[in-house]
Motif scaffolding. Sequence first.
Motif, PDB file in Angstrom:
ATOM      1  N   LEU A 224      23.832  -9.817  59.734  1.00  0.00           N
ATOM      2  CA  LEU A 224      22.562 -10.050  59.053  1.00  0.00           C
ATOM      3  C   LEU A 224      21.389  -9.736  59.976  1.00  0.00           C
ATOM      4  CD1 LEU A 224      21.241 -11.145  56.430  1.00  0.00           C
ATOM      5  CD2 LEU A 224      21.197 -13.386  57.535  1.00  0.00           C
ATOM      6  N   LEU A 225      21.519 -10.091  61.261  1.00  0.00           N
ATOM      7  CA  LEU A 225      20.458  -9.793  62.230  1.00  0.00           C
ATOM      8  C   LEU A 225      20.255  -8.285  62.357  1.00  0.00           C
ATOM      9  CD1 LEU A 225      18.448 -10.677  64.396  1.00  0.00           C
ATOM     10  CD2 LEU A 225      20.345 -10.672  66.038  1.00  0.00           C
ATOM     11  N   ALA A 226      21.344  -7.525  62.319  1.00  0.00           N
ATOM     12  CA  ALA A 226      21.211  -6.067  62.362  1.00  0.00           C
ATOM     13  C   ALA A 226      20.381  -5.569  61.180  1.00  0.00           C
ATOM     14  CB  ALA A 226      22.587  -5.411  62.355  1.00  0.00           C
ATOM     15  N   GLY A 227      20.613  -6.152  59.993  1.00  0.00           N
ATOM     16  CA  GLY A 227      19.815  -5.771  58.834  1.00  0.00           C
ATOM     17  C   GLY A 227      18.353  -6.116  59.001  1.00  0.00           C
ATOM     18  N   VAL A 228      18.071  -7.282  59.565  1.00  0.00           N
ATOM     19  CA  VAL A 228      16.677  -7.684  59.805  1.00  0.00           C
ATOM     20  C   VAL A 228      16.000  -6.708  60.767  1.00  0.00           C
ATOM     21  CG1 VAL A 228      15.214  -9.478  60.809  1.00  0.00           C
ATOM     22  CG2 VAL A 228      17.115 -10.114  59.303  1.00  0.00           C
ATOM     23  N   LEU A 229      16.718  -6.299  61.807  1.00  0.00           N
ATOM     24  CA  LEU A 229      16.139  -5.365  62.776  1.00  0.00           C
ATOM     25  C   LEU A 229      15.915  -3.988  62.162  1.00  0.00           C
ATOM     26  CD1 LEU A 229      18.144  -6.407  65.959  1.00  0.00           C
ATOM     27  CD2 LEU A 229      15.728  -6.818  65.471  1.00  0.00           C
TER      28      LEU A 229
ATOM     29  N   LEU B 201      12.646  -4.441  60.273  1.00  0.00           N
ATOM     30  CA  LEU B 201      11.491  -4.523  61.170  1.00  0.00           C
ATOM     31  C   LEU B 201      11.178  -3.171  61.804  1.00  0.00           C
ATOM     32  CD1 LEU B 201      12.174  -7.936  62.958  1.00  0.00           C
ATOM     33  CD2 LEU B 201      10.458  -7.452  61.195  1.00  0.00           C
ATOM     34  N   SER B 202      12.210  -2.462  62.261  1.00  0.00           N
ATOM     35  CA  SER B 202      11.970  -1.163  62.909  1.00  0.00           C
ATOM     36  C   SER B 202      11.506  -0.129  61.891  1.00  0.00           C
ATOM     37  CB  SER B 202      13.233  -0.684  63.627  1.00  0.00           C
ATOM     38  OG  SER B 202      14.335  -0.630  62.749  1.00  0.00           O
ATOM     39  N   GLY B 203      11.999  -0.215  60.633  1.00  0.00           N
ATOM     40  CA  GLY B 203      11.503   0.694  59.598  1.00  0.00           C
ATOM     41  C   GLY B 203      10.031   0.479  59.323  1.00  0.00           C
ATOM     42  N   ALA B 204       9.613  -0.793  59.240  1.00  0.00           N
ATOM     43  CA  ALA B 204       8.196  -1.092  59.030  1.00  0.00           C
ATOM     44  C   ALA B 204       7.357  -0.636  60.221  1.00  0.00           C
ATOM     45  CB  ALA B 204       8.012  -2.583  58.790  1.00  0.00           C
ATOM     46  N   ALA B 205       7.873  -0.870  61.434  1.00  0.00           N
ATOM     47  CA  ALA B 205       7.137  -0.454  62.631  1.00  0.00           C
ATOM     48  C   ALA B 205       6.980   1.059  62.682  1.00  0.00           C
ATOM     49  CB  ALA B 205       7.857  -0.950  63.882  1.00  0.00           C
ATOM     50  N   SER B 206       8.029   1.780  62.303  1.00  0.00           N
ATOM     51  CA  SER B 206       7.955   3.240  62.291  1.00  0.00           C
ATOM     52  C   SER B 206       6.837   3.719  61.375  1.00  0.00           C
ATOM     53  CB  SER B 206       9.306   3.809  61.829  1.00  0.00           C
ATOM     54  OG  SER B 206       9.278   5.218  61.799  1.00  0.00           O
ATOM     55  N   GLY B 207       6.752   3.141  60.176  1.00  0.00           N
ATOM     56  CA  GLY B 207       5.687   3.519  59.261  1.00  0.00           C
ATOM     57  C   GLY B 207       4.310   3.171  59.795  1.00  0.00           C
ATOM     58  N   VAL B 208       4.192   2.012  60.425  1.00  0.00           N
ATOM     59  CA  VAL B 208       2.900   1.577  60.960  1.00  0.00           C
ATOM     60  C   VAL B 208       2.402   2.546  62.021  1.00  0.00           C
ATOM     61  CG1 VAL B 208       1.807  -0.179  62.412  1.00  0.00           C
ATOM     62  CG2 VAL B 208       3.126  -0.868  60.402  1.00  0.00           C
ATOM     63  N   PHE B 209       3.281   2.976  62.934  1.00  0.00           N
ATOM     64  CA  PHE B 209       2.845   3.868  64.014  1.00  0.00           C
ATOM     65  C   PHE B 209       2.400   5.225  63.486  1.00  0.00           C
ATOM     66  CE2 PHE B 209       5.710   1.140  66.773  1.00  0.00           C
ATOM     67  CZ  PHE B 209       4.647   0.491  67.382  1.00  0.00           C
TER      68      PHE B 209
ATOM     69  N   ILE C 271      11.161   1.905  54.470  1.00  0.00           N
ATOM     70  CA  ILE C 271      10.498   0.683  54.922  1.00  0.00           C
ATOM     71  C   ILE C 271      10.991  -0.525  54.133  1.00  0.00           C
ATOM     72  CG2 ILE C 271       8.270  -0.515  54.948  1.00  0.00           C
ATOM     73  CD1 ILE C 271       6.975   2.209  55.589  1.00  0.00           C
ATOM     74  N   ALA C 272      11.126  -0.380  52.817  1.00  0.00           N
ATOM     75  CA  ALA C 272      11.362  -1.541  51.952  1.00  0.00           C
ATOM     76  C   ALA C 272      12.820  -1.783  51.594  1.00  0.00           C
ATOM     77  CB  ALA C 272      10.544  -1.393  50.670  1.00  0.00           C
ATOM     78  N   MET C 273      13.617  -0.734  51.471  1.00  0.00           N
ATOM     79  CA  MET C 273      14.998  -0.929  51.028  1.00  0.00           C
ATOM     80  C   MET C 273      15.812  -1.844  51.949  1.00  0.00           C
ATOM     81  SD  MET C 273      17.115  -0.302  48.597  1.00  0.00           S
ATOM     82  CE  MET C 273      16.610   1.159  47.692  1.00  0.00           C
ATOM     83  N   PRO C 274      15.647  -1.771  53.286  1.00  0.00           N
ATOM     84  CA  PRO C 274      16.383  -2.715  54.141  1.00  0.00           C
ATOM     85  C   PRO C 274      16.072  -4.177  53.830  1.00  0.00           C
ATOM     86  CG  PRO C 274      15.568  -0.901  55.453  1.00  0.00           C
ATOM     87  CD  PRO C 274      14.939  -0.757  54.097  1.00  0.00           C
TER      88      PRO C 274
ATOM     89  N   PHE D 278      12.265   4.598  65.301  1.00  0.00           N
ATOM     90  CA  PHE D 278      13.235   5.388  64.531  1.00  0.00           C
ATOM     91  C   PHE D 278      14.636   5.252  65.123  1.00  0.00           C
ATOM     92  CE2 PHE D 278      15.573   9.385  64.174  1.00  0.00           C
ATOM     93  CZ  PHE D 278      15.628   9.565  62.804  1.00  0.00           C
ATOM     94  N   PHE D 279      14.758   5.395  66.437  1.00  0.00           N
ATOM     95  CA  PHE D 279      16.083   5.306  67.055  1.00  0.00           C
ATOM     96  C   PHE D 279      16.639   3.886  66.992  1.00  0.00           C
ATOM     97  CE2 PHE D 279      14.666   9.262  69.289  1.00  0.00           C
ATOM     98  CZ  PHE D 279      15.644  10.080  68.763  1.00  0.00           C
ATOM     99  N   THR D 280      15.761   2.898  67.096  1.00  0.00           N
ATOM    100  CA  THR D 280      16.211   1.512  66.919  1.00  0.00           C
ATOM    101  C   THR D 280      16.783   1.307  65.523  1.00  0.00           C
ATOM    102  OG1 THR D 280      14.520   0.733  68.467  1.00  0.00           O
ATOM    103  CG2 THR D 280      15.488  -0.904  66.986  1.00  0.00           C
ATOM    104  N   GLU D 281      16.083   1.834  64.532  1.00  0.00           N
ATOM    105  CA  GLU D 281      16.565   1.731  63.153  1.00  0.00           C
ATOM    106  C   GLU D 281      17.915   2.430  62.995  1.00  0.00           C
ATOM    107  OE1 GLU D 281      14.915   2.606  58.611  1.00  0.00           O
ATOM    108  OE2 GLU D 281      13.840   3.385  60.353  1.00  0.00           O
TER     109      GLU D 281
END
Length: 421
Positions: A125-130, A133-141, A26-29, A102-105
């Motif tokens: 850079l946008l790929a890194g942002v995504l 975001l997808s890592g955080a979303a994965s954890g939230v779900f 979640i945090a390393m990206p 997960f697959f988005t990440e």
Amino acid sequence: MSDLLAARAQMAVSLAFHIIFACIGIAMPVLMVIAERRWQRTREPVYLDLAKRWARGTAILFAVGAVSGTVLAFELGLLWPRFMELAGPVIGMPFSLEGFAFFTEAIFLGIYLYGWEKVSPRAHLLAGVLIALSGAASGVFVVIANAWMNTPAGFTFANGTFLAIDPIAAMRTPAALPQTLHMTLAAYAATGLGVAGIHAFMLRKNPTSAFHRAALTIGLLVGAPAAILQPISGDIAARYVARRQPVKLAAMEALYETRAGAPITIGPGVRIPYGLSLLAFHDPHAVVQGLDAVPREEWPNVALVHLSFNVMVALGTFMAVVGLWAGWLALRKRDFAARRRFLWAVALAAPCGFLAVEAGWMVTELGRQPWVIFGVLKTADAVTPMPGLIVPFTAITVLYCALAVIVTKLLTRQIVRSPQT
């Protein structure tokens, strides 16, 4: 060891192993995106080196986390078939959404790793942002699914089965917000201060290293604010528990008798009068339900829950103090690397976040016992009837120990070791 205990122990080992990789994923990206952005603005090679190193570390942890997550998915079905039979139609949506995240990440992690020379700097850079975001979303779900187990909603229960299932209502369970907020901040605090702590320790030996200085600054930039905010989210979570899971709160505070003006117990014989009522209900005279309100067979393991809660609070408080110290030094524009006591404090905080996460999940899971779905299905009724569960428990434990050694060596080689130039 009974089969029930073996099944619970296997899930405990699997979750304890997987949660570390989930937090870092979640945090390393976020750290690598900050490093890349600083490189784009300053063109200092140290930031590019950090971004690439942290990207390789993210890839390693993503791969191992994918394996341990897959093992957990199989364990849910194989060890707890009755739970999945009942809960599958309800929590299937958050797990499915976690799969999309997960697959988005995975897709954008591939672009990030191999696209340095193939896509524009802005797109990279946008790929890194995504990824972040997808890592955080994965954890939230995933946490939403666990929140539903603590406060089930979105169905009617009749004749031993779920009827009128509403997956959206299930995802909006009252536990969703406090748990996802607390866990997401915990991931940022643990990973940020973990990274900062490693490089703070290195700076004690080599205080002029630009590599370790940059890594320390970025780690604190992510970890310190999260650590400062974490006690606030903990207060929100505790007030939710007081309203919705009073037995868990009583175990957390070792409160055996229902009483008004309940104290907080912070150690053997150490109590703060009215503290629990004040924190749980913001009223020093509020009545707090004790363990005496429910039958003895519905008590969780009070000693373990209480100990785990105290460990989590103590470690979280220390991290918040370190975060405030870092903020004070930053506001005064002090050099972090020149403050040896501060470096020692950050280094000591490095493992604290992950230990606090493990202790927090022990509170969450042990405090819900004897229920797997609170108030609906008991853990003993959900376990598989298959005998000999000690065998897979032993095999999984040995496998995870071996994986932990391999991952530690890989991360040391790819991330921690400073460059020669």
